[in-house]
Design a protein around this motif. Structure first.
Motif, PDB file in Angstrom:
ATOM      1  N   CYS A  29     -10.154   4.186  25.771  1.00  0.00           N
ATOM      2  CA  CYS A  29     -10.389   3.263  25.485  1.00  0.00           C
ATOM      3  C   CYS A  29     -10.725   2.628  26.758  1.00  0.00           C
ATOM      4  O   CYS A  29     -10.934   1.935  28.091  1.00  0.00           O
ATOM      5  CB  CYS A  29      -8.459   2.244  25.843  1.00  0.00           C
ATOM      6  SG  CYS A  29      -8.748   1.012  25.327  1.00  0.00           S
ATOM      7  N   HIS A  46      -7.124  -3.782  25.370  1.00  0.00           N
ATOM      8  CA  HIS A  46      -5.875  -2.872  25.477  1.00  0.00           C
ATOM      9  C   HIS A  46      -4.697  -3.291  25.094  1.00  0.00           C
ATOM     10  O   HIS A  46      -5.104  -3.480  23.963  1.00  0.00           O
ATOM     11  CB  HIS A  46      -4.819  -4.436  26.678  1.00  0.00           C
ATOM     12  CG  HIS A  46      -5.888  -5.023  27.796  1.00  0.00           C
ATOM     13  ND1 HIS A  46      -5.889  -3.837  29.401  1.00  0.00           N
ATOM     14  CD2 HIS A  46      -6.722  -5.888  28.172  1.00  0.00           C
ATOM     15  CE1 HIS A  46      -6.553  -4.583  29.859  1.00  0.00           C
ATOM     16  NE2 HIS A  46      -7.237  -5.859  29.456  1.00  0.00           N
ATOM     17  N   TRP A  70      -1.065  -2.471  23.893  1.00  0.00           N
ATOM     18  CA  TRP A  70       0.524  -2.897  24.215  1.00  0.00           C
ATOM     19  C   TRP A  70       1.492  -2.731  22.809  1.00  0.00           C
ATOM     20  O   TRP A  70       0.877  -2.885  21.939  1.00  0.00           O
ATOM     21  CB  TRP A  70       0.400  -4.721  24.734  1.00  0.00           C
ATOM     22  CG  TRP A  70      -0.365  -5.423  24.974  1.00  0.00           C
ATOM     23  CD1 TRP A  70      -1.663  -5.237  25.195  1.00  0.00           C
ATOM     24  CD2 TRP A  70       0.384  -5.633  27.022  1.00  0.00           C
ATOM     25  NE1 TRP A  70      -1.747  -5.695  26.083  1.00  0.00           N
ATOM     26  CE2 TRP A  70      -1.045  -5.709  27.454  1.00  0.00           C
ATOM     27  CE3 TRP A  70       1.268  -5.260  27.634  1.00  0.00           C
ATOM     28  CZ2 TRP A  70      -0.481  -6.856  28.949  1.00  0.00           C
ATOM     29  CZ3 TRP A  70       1.665  -6.055  28.572  1.00  0.00           C
ATOM     30  CH2 TRP A  70       0.432  -5.993  29.466  1.00  0.00           C
ATOM     31  N   ASN A  72       2.241  -1.716  28.368  1.00  0.00           N
ATOM     32  CA  ASN A  72       0.709  -1.901  28.307  1.00  0.00           C
ATOM     33  C   ASN A  72       0.758  -0.038  28.056  1.00  0.00           C
ATOM     34  O   ASN A  72       0.794   0.142  29.674  1.00  0.00           O
ATOM     35  CB  ASN A  72      -0.196  -2.530  29.500  1.00  0.00           C
ATOM     36  CG  ASN A  72      -1.605  -2.370  29.094  1.00  0.00           C
ATOM     37  OD1 ASN A  72      -2.124  -1.469  28.685  1.00  0.00           O
ATOM     38  ND2 ASN A  72      -2.221  -3.017  29.936  1.00  0.00           N
ATOM     39  N   THR A 115      -2.326   0.869  27.562  1.00  0.00           N
ATOM     40  CA  THR A 115      -3.954   1.333  27.433  1.00  0.00           C
ATOM     41  C   THR A 115      -4.084   2.595  27.553  1.00  0.00           C
ATOM     42  O   THR A 115      -5.071   3.606  26.960  1.00  0.00           O
ATOM     43  CB  THR A 115      -5.155   0.172  27.558  1.00  0.00           C
ATOM     44  OG1 THR A 115      -4.147  -1.110  27.250  1.00  0.00           O
ATOM     45  CG2 THR A 115      -6.228   0.492  27.809  1.00  0.00           C
TER      46      THR A 115
END
Length: 338
Positions: free
Chosen positions: A56, A60, A62, A67, A69
């Motif tokens: 990524c 972000h 979730w 989180n 990411t």
């Protein structure tokens, strides 16, 4: 209550090519979501980013309040099924399904119970000792599904799982997947380029094109109220006619579904259009009629129920009129025409 999965402003570049451009969406727990679009639209890249199989670069992700990411795939809570089945050919069906439990060092008794339970669940209780090469494509995909679900993931990812199967098996398996998903209540994302598949299976569809989201909505909303000319043309069949004129940027391209064109007497609030019948095609419960507008070179397709055919002369070359109710027309802007 926070959504189960939240994607915020995701972008992805492959050299000079933009695969994803500012993608944001939320998915509720237990939803079945389809990423739908043509080849190269970014849908598989987006699924792989959720799985951690693609990095990524911006934005972000979730999941369940955490989180994820930049977490590696093995640290994320998901099961995945690929188009190619991805079963280990040298392992039996039992061993393929059990591999995740063995990696978690589950007891032999627990493995036996769980694998047998899932073989029953997918309707293949007697094939545990067979190898993948001895199974049909539909059977292999059900085994791959059991392998993905045996660890009770919070998220199920399906990467075009039905596209390698023939039509009859594909329909049966999509019903199996949808029924199982409802029973388990597992949040599911499926990538597909098949609009019929998406319409039949999804709670909501995310229509993608050139790395952007064109529309998000229920199958009914996307079919009946397409947000753009692309969506209207990609989801189902749509005739596009320039009937209303207007300046550039003003709504004047008319879209109408083939089933909303009538040959019967005009109803109040209908547009009447003179046409010439070009050809007809028998489709069982309906007759597909290709017409050319008398006043211009535009053609359109009408799907006429068989019970209406007795009152109309549809011989090729015949001139007649069609009627379209104004409320059935979709309006699109000039800049959407490509």
């Amino acid at each position: 209550m926070k959504p189960f999965l939240c994607l915020e402003n995701l972008n992805k570049q492959f050299g000079q090519f933009t695969a994803l451009n500012d993608i944001s969406l939320t998915i509720e727990k237990g939803e079945f979501i389809c990423f739908l679009g043509p080849s190269g639209c970014g849908k598989t890249t987006l699924l792989r980013m959720i799985a951690g199989l693609e990095s990524c670069e911006q934005g972000h992700i979730w999941q369940n309040g955490a989180n994820i990411t930049h977490l590696p795939p093995e640290k994320r809570d998901f099961g995945i099924v690929f188009q190619s089945y991805a079963l280990f050919p040298n392992l039996t069906v039992f061993e393929n399904i059990a591999i995740g439990l063995r990696q978690q060092r589950a007891s032999k008794v627990a493995i036996e119970q769980q694998v047998n339970h899932w073989l029953e669940t997918i309707g293949l209780p007697e094939i545990g000792d067979k190898f993948p090469g001895q199974l049909s494509g539909g059977q292999q995909q059900r085994v791959a599904l059991a392998r993905a679900l045996i660890l009770s993931p919070g998220l199920l990812l399906l990467d075009e799982p039905l596209s390698a199967l023939d039509a009859k098996v594909r329909i049966h398996l999509r019903e199996t997947i949808r029924t199982l998903q409802k029973q388990l209540g597992i949040t599911t994302i499926m990538v597909t380029h098949d609009q019929e598949e998406a319409m039949a299976m999804a709670d909501r569809i995310v229509v993608m094109n050139h790395g952007v989201v064109e529309q998000i909505g229920t199958p009914e909303a996307i079919y009946q109220q397409p947000a753009s000319r692309f969506v209207a043309g990609f989801i189902g069949a749509m005739n596009f006619l320039d009937l209303a004129g207007g300046k550039k940027g003003q709504p004047h391209i008319i879209g109408v579904r083939p089933e909303d064109i009538h040959l019967t007497a005009s109803a109040p609030g209908s547009l009447q259009i003179p046409v010439r019948i070009e050809r007809t095609e028998f489709q069982g419960p309906l007759l597909r009629v290709e017409c050319q507008l008398i006043d211009c070179s535009s053609t359109l397709r009408a799907d006429i129920p068989i019970h209406q055919i007795t009152t109309a002369n549809l011989t090729p070359g015949t001139e007649t009129c069609i009627w379209i109710e104004h409320r059935r027309m979709q309006h699109f802007r000039q800049e959407e025409v490509v």
